[in-house]
Design a protein around this motif. Sequence first.
Motif, PDB file in Angstrom:
ATOM      1  N   GLU A 178       0.829  -1.209   0.000  1.00  0.00           N
ATOM      2  CA  GLU A 178       0.000   0.000   0.000  1.00  0.00           C
ATOM      3  C   GLU A 178       0.864   1.259   0.000  1.00  0.00           C
ATOM      4  OE1 GLU A 178      -2.303  -0.692   3.471  1.00  0.00           O
ATOM      5  OE2 GLU A 178      -3.700  -2.106   2.497  1.00  0.00           O
ATOM      6  N   ALA A 179       1.959   1.227   0.772  1.00  0.00           N
ATOM      7  CA  ALA A 179       2.864   2.374   0.811  1.00  0.00           C
ATOM      8  C   ALA A 179       3.562   2.561  -0.531  1.00  0.00           C
ATOM      9  CB  ALA A 179       3.887   2.191   1.928  1.00  0.00           C
ATOM     10  N   TYR A 180       3.885   1.459  -1.197  1.00  0.00           N
ATOM     11  CA  TYR A 180       4.547   1.488  -2.502  1.00  0.00           C
ATOM     12  C   TYR A 180       3.642   2.155  -3.540  1.00  0.00           C
ATOM     13  CZ  TYR A 180       6.919  -0.479  -6.660  1.00  0.00           C
ATOM     14  OH  TYR A 180       7.577  -0.656  -7.848  1.00  0.00           O
ATOM     15  N   LEU A 181       2.377   1.781  -3.533  1.00  0.00           N
ATOM     16  CA  LEU A 181       1.413   2.392  -4.452  1.00  0.00           C
ATOM     17  C   LEU A 181       1.264   3.878  -4.154  1.00  0.00           C
ATOM     18  CD1 LEU A 181      -0.744   2.315  -6.646  1.00  0.00           C
ATOM     19  CD2 LEU A 181      -2.379   1.506  -4.910  1.00  0.00           C
ATOM     20  N   GLN A 182       1.178   4.216  -2.873  1.00  0.00           N
ATOM     21  CA  GLN A 182       1.034   5.622  -2.495  1.00  0.00           C
ATOM     22  C   GLN A 182       2.266   6.428  -2.898  1.00  0.00           C
ATOM     23  OE1 GLN A 182      -1.856   6.986  -1.316  1.00  0.00           O
ATOM     24  NE2 GLN A 182      -0.744   8.868  -1.786  1.00  0.00           N
ATOM     25  N   PHE A 183       3.438   5.809  -2.812  1.00  0.00           N
ATOM     26  CA  PHE A 183       4.682   6.457  -3.233  1.00  0.00           C
ATOM     27  C   PHE A 183       4.629   6.789  -4.725  1.00  0.00           C
ATOM     28  CE2 PHE A 183       8.919   5.716  -5.162  1.00  0.00           C
ATOM     29  CZ  PHE A 183       9.590   6.815  -4.634  1.00  0.00           C
ATOM     30  N   MET A 184       4.170   5.835  -5.545  1.00  0.00           N
ATOM     31  CA  MET A 184       4.057   6.065  -6.983  1.00  0.00           C
ATOM     32  C   MET A 184       3.082   7.203  -7.281  1.00  0.00           C
ATOM     33  SD  MET A 184       4.224   2.347  -8.872  1.00  0.00           S
ATOM     34  CE  MET A 184       2.920   1.511  -7.976  1.00  0.00           C
ATOM     35  N   ILE A 185       1.979   7.217  -6.560  1.00  0.00           N
ATOM     36  CA  ILE A 185       0.979   8.271  -6.754  1.00  0.00           C
ATOM     37  C   ILE A 185       1.562   9.632  -6.399  1.00  0.00           C
ATOM     38  CG2 ILE A 185      -1.207   9.181  -5.869  1.00  0.00           C
ATOM     39  CD1 ILE A 185      -2.116   6.225  -5.543  1.00  0.00           C
ATOM     40  N   THR A 186       2.289   9.696  -5.288  1.00  0.00           N
ATOM     41  CA  THR A 186       2.895  10.955  -4.835  1.00  0.00           C
ATOM     42  C   THR A 186       3.897  11.481  -5.859  1.00  0.00           C
ATOM     43  OG1 THR A 186       2.634  10.291  -2.514  1.00  0.00           O
ATOM     44  CG2 THR A 186       4.221  12.047  -2.988  1.00  0.00           C
ATOM     45  N   ILE A 187       4.758  10.594  -6.379  1.00  0.00           N
ATOM     46  CA  ILE A 187       5.758  11.009  -7.374  1.00  0.00           C
ATOM     47  C   ILE A 187       5.071  11.522  -8.640  1.00  0.00           C
ATOM     48  CG2 ILE A 187       7.607  10.216  -8.890  1.00  0.00           C
ATOM     49  CD1 ILE A 187       8.448  10.534  -5.989  1.00  0.00           C
ATOM     50  N   ASN A 196       3.591  21.920 -14.532  1.00  0.00           N
ATOM     51  CA  ASN A 196       2.481  22.887 -14.570  1.00  0.00           C
ATOM     52  C   ASN A 196       1.223  22.288 -15.186  1.00  0.00           C
ATOM     53  OD1 ASN A 196       4.065  25.025 -13.445  1.00  0.00           O
ATOM     54  ND2 ASN A 196       5.013  25.330 -15.447  1.00  0.00           N
ATOM     55  N   MET A 197       0.972  21.035 -14.859  1.00  0.00           N
ATOM     56  CA  MET A 197      -0.226  20.382 -15.353  1.00  0.00           C
ATOM     57  C   MET A 197      -1.344  20.491 -14.333  1.00  0.00           C
ATOM     58  SD  MET A 197       1.351  16.932 -17.085  1.00  0.00           S
ATOM     59  CE  MET A 197      -0.262  16.471 -17.718  1.00  0.00           C
ATOM     60  N   SER A 198      -2.563  20.357 -14.806  1.00  0.00           N
ATOM     61  CA  SER A 198      -3.717  20.481 -13.918  1.00  0.00           C
ATOM     62  C   SER A 198      -3.753  19.321 -12.926  1.00  0.00           C
ATOM     63  CB  SER A 198      -5.007  20.505 -14.735  1.00  0.00           C
ATOM     64  OG  SER A 198      -5.132  19.304 -15.472  1.00  0.00           O
ATOM     65  N   LYS A 199      -4.335  19.571 -11.778  1.00  0.00           N
ATOM     66  CA  LYS A 199      -4.453  18.539 -10.747  1.00  0.00           C
ATOM     67  C   LYS A 199      -5.577  17.581 -11.123  1.00  0.00           C
ATOM     68  CE  LYS A 199      -5.040  18.024  -5.740  1.00  0.00           C
ATOM     69  NZ  LYS A 199      -5.297  18.733  -4.459  1.00  0.00           N
ATOM     70  N   ASP A 200      -5.269  16.294 -11.171  1.00  0.00           N
ATOM     71  CA  ASP A 200      -6.267  15.281 -11.530  1.00  0.00           C
ATOM     72  C   ASP A 200      -5.979  14.027 -10.708  1.00  0.00           C
ATOM     73  OD1 ASP A 200      -8.107  13.581 -12.661  1.00  0.00           O
ATOM     74  OD2 ASP A 200      -7.705  14.181 -14.730  1.00  0.00           O
ATOM     75  N   ASP A 201      -6.343  14.059  -9.436  1.00  0.00           N
ATOM     76  CA  ASP A 201      -6.003  12.979  -8.511  1.00  0.00           C
ATOM     77  C   ASP A 201      -6.624  11.652  -8.910  1.00  0.00           C
ATOM     78  OD1 ASP A 201      -4.612  14.881  -7.168  1.00  0.00           O
ATOM     79  OD2 ASP A 201      -5.951  14.998  -5.434  1.00  0.00           O
ATOM     80  N   GLU A 206      -5.929   6.134 -10.827  1.00  0.00           N
ATOM     81  CA  GLU A 206      -6.304   5.076 -11.763  1.00  0.00           C
ATOM     82  C   GLU A 206      -5.094   4.564 -12.531  1.00  0.00           C
ATOM     83  OE1 GLU A 206      -9.003   4.628 -15.824  1.00  0.00           O
ATOM     84  OE2 GLU A 206      -9.411   6.264 -14.414  1.00  0.00           O
ATOM     85  N   GLU A 207      -4.238   5.471 -13.009  1.00  0.00           N
ATOM     86  CA  GLU A 207      -3.067   5.080 -13.789  1.00  0.00           C
ATOM     87  C   GLU A 207      -2.063   4.295 -12.950  1.00  0.00           C
ATOM     88  OE1 GLU A 207      -2.064   5.906 -17.345  1.00  0.00           O
ATOM     89  OE2 GLU A 207      -4.221   5.611 -17.129  1.00  0.00           O
ATOM     90  N   THR A 209      -2.653   2.616 -10.246  1.00  0.00           N
ATOM     91  CA  THR A 209      -3.240   1.313  -9.915  1.00  0.00           C
ATOM     92  C   THR A 209      -3.008   0.321 -11.053  1.00  0.00           C
ATOM     93  OG1 THR A 209      -4.936   2.372  -8.538  1.00  0.00           O
ATOM     94  CG2 THR A 209      -5.368   0.121  -9.281  1.00  0.00           C
ATOM     95  N   LYS A 210      -3.089   0.812 -12.301  1.00  0.00           N
ATOM     96  CA  LYS A 210      -2.793  -0.044 -13.459  1.00  0.00           C
ATOM     97  C   LYS A 210      -1.337  -0.501 -13.443  1.00  0.00           C
ATOM     98  CE  LYS A 210      -6.203   2.023 -16.614  1.00  0.00           C
ATOM     99  NZ  LYS A 210      -6.360   2.839 -17.844  1.00  0.00           N
ATOM    100  N   VAL A 211      -0.434   0.410 -13.079  1.00  0.00           N
ATOM    101  CA  VAL A 211       0.985   0.054 -12.991  1.00  0.00           C
ATOM    102  C   VAL A 211       1.175  -1.044 -11.948  1.00  0.00           C
ATOM    103  CG1 VAL A 211       3.291   0.891 -12.360  1.00  0.00           C
ATOM    104  CG2 VAL A 211       1.791   2.322 -13.738  1.00  0.00           C
ATOM    105  N   MET A 212       0.493  -0.893 -10.812  1.00  0.00           N
ATOM    106  CA  MET A 212       0.596  -1.881  -9.743  1.00  0.00           C
ATOM    107  C   MET A 212       0.061  -3.235 -10.209  1.00  0.00           C
ATOM    108  SD  MET A 212       1.794  -1.947  -6.687  1.00  0.00           S
ATOM    109  CE  MET A 212       1.812  -3.067  -5.300  1.00  0.00           C
ATOM    110  N   GLU A 213      -1.019  -3.203 -10.949  1.00  0.00           N
ATOM    111  CA  GLU A 213      -1.591  -4.450 -11.469  1.00  0.00           C
ATOM    112  C   GLU A 213      -0.650  -5.118 -12.460  1.00  0.00           C
ATOM    113  OE1 GLU A 213      -5.273  -3.110 -13.105  1.00  0.00           O
ATOM    114  OE2 GLU A 213      -6.320  -3.036 -11.166  1.00  0.00           O
ATOM    115  N   LEU A 214       0.020  -4.311 -13.296  1.00  0.00           N
ATOM    116  CA  LEU A 214       0.986  -4.866 -14.246  1.00  0.00           C
ATOM    117  C   LEU A 214       2.164  -5.509 -13.509  1.00  0.00           C
ATOM    118  CD1 LEU A 214       2.166  -5.290 -17.088  1.00  0.00           C
ATOM    119  CD2 LEU A 214       3.120  -2.978 -16.945  1.00  0.00           C
ATOM    120  N   GLU A 215       2.694  -4.811 -12.511  1.00  0.00           N
ATOM    121  CA  GLU A 215       3.808  -5.372 -11.728  1.00  0.00           C
ATOM    122  C   GLU A 215       3.406  -6.668 -11.043  1.00  0.00           C
ATOM    123  OE1 GLU A 215       6.323  -3.173  -9.180  1.00  0.00           O
ATOM    124  OE2 GLU A 215       6.163  -1.316 -10.331  1.00  0.00           O
ATOM    125  N   THR A 216       2.154  -6.713 -10.573  1.00  0.00           N
ATOM    126  CA  THR A 216       1.672  -7.915  -9.902  1.00  0.00           C
ATOM    127  C   THR A 216       1.582  -9.084 -10.892  1.00  0.00           C
ATOM    128  OG1 THR A 216       0.388  -6.536  -8.382  1.00  0.00           O
ATOM    129  CG2 THR A 216      -0.204  -8.874  -8.510  1.00  0.00           C
TER     130      THR A 216
END
Length: 220
Positions: A178-187, A196-201, A206-207, A209-216
């Motif tokens: 969970e911390a690993y996923l949160q780290f990716m999101i933060t980066i 200078n891109m718009s904020k789109d949490d 979603e993106e 989470t897809k990376v995490m699913e691919l790694e899994t």
Amino acid sequence: AARIIQNMDPTADPCKDFYQYACGGWLNRHVIPETSSRYSIFDILRDELEIILKGVLETSDQGDREAFQKAKILYKSCMNESLIEQRDSLPLLEALMMVGDWPVASADWNKTKEPSWSMEEKLSIMNSRFNKRVLIDMFVWNDDRDSSRHIIYIDQPSLGMPSRDYYFNGGNYQRVREAYLQFMITIAKMIREDKNMSKDDSFVQEEMTKVMELETEIAN
């Protein structure tokens, strides 16, 4: 022999607690540093070697061979914290551009980057420029069938986390996951902000989470 005996605990009954019997002396004399997840004789040797190397790299470079000069230049560049702070995320953004940008930190990656993006080319750049093997590990080593020659080996790469256990097991493994996923999101959020891109949490969540699913899937 003396060191082995020193690291043992002869007062423990080996039939009841063999680990304490074999390693109790070491456990009593050493505390795992807060900066480490383990502490062994190899970690102690590494720390001692780093002190020696620090002294060598900080000496004047007059008359050094080219390889030593390069090592000292690299060390000085790492120690120049004011310049590192000044450059901020620019080196990372430049590295991302070299490998075709990052979809999660790009306004319209599918239209602007994807048509000309080549996985073979980018994998070779990651390997040659950044010494990073992604999806495929490739290296030259002795031929197992003929030790007189070298051949190219193709293998599976290392995972983002230390082992496949982190992707499937519960308990502490799940907390790290969970911390690993949160780290990716933060980066990803930080890079979007620096570009200078718009904020789109929700998009970032979603993106990543897809990376995490691919790694899994790769770990599986």
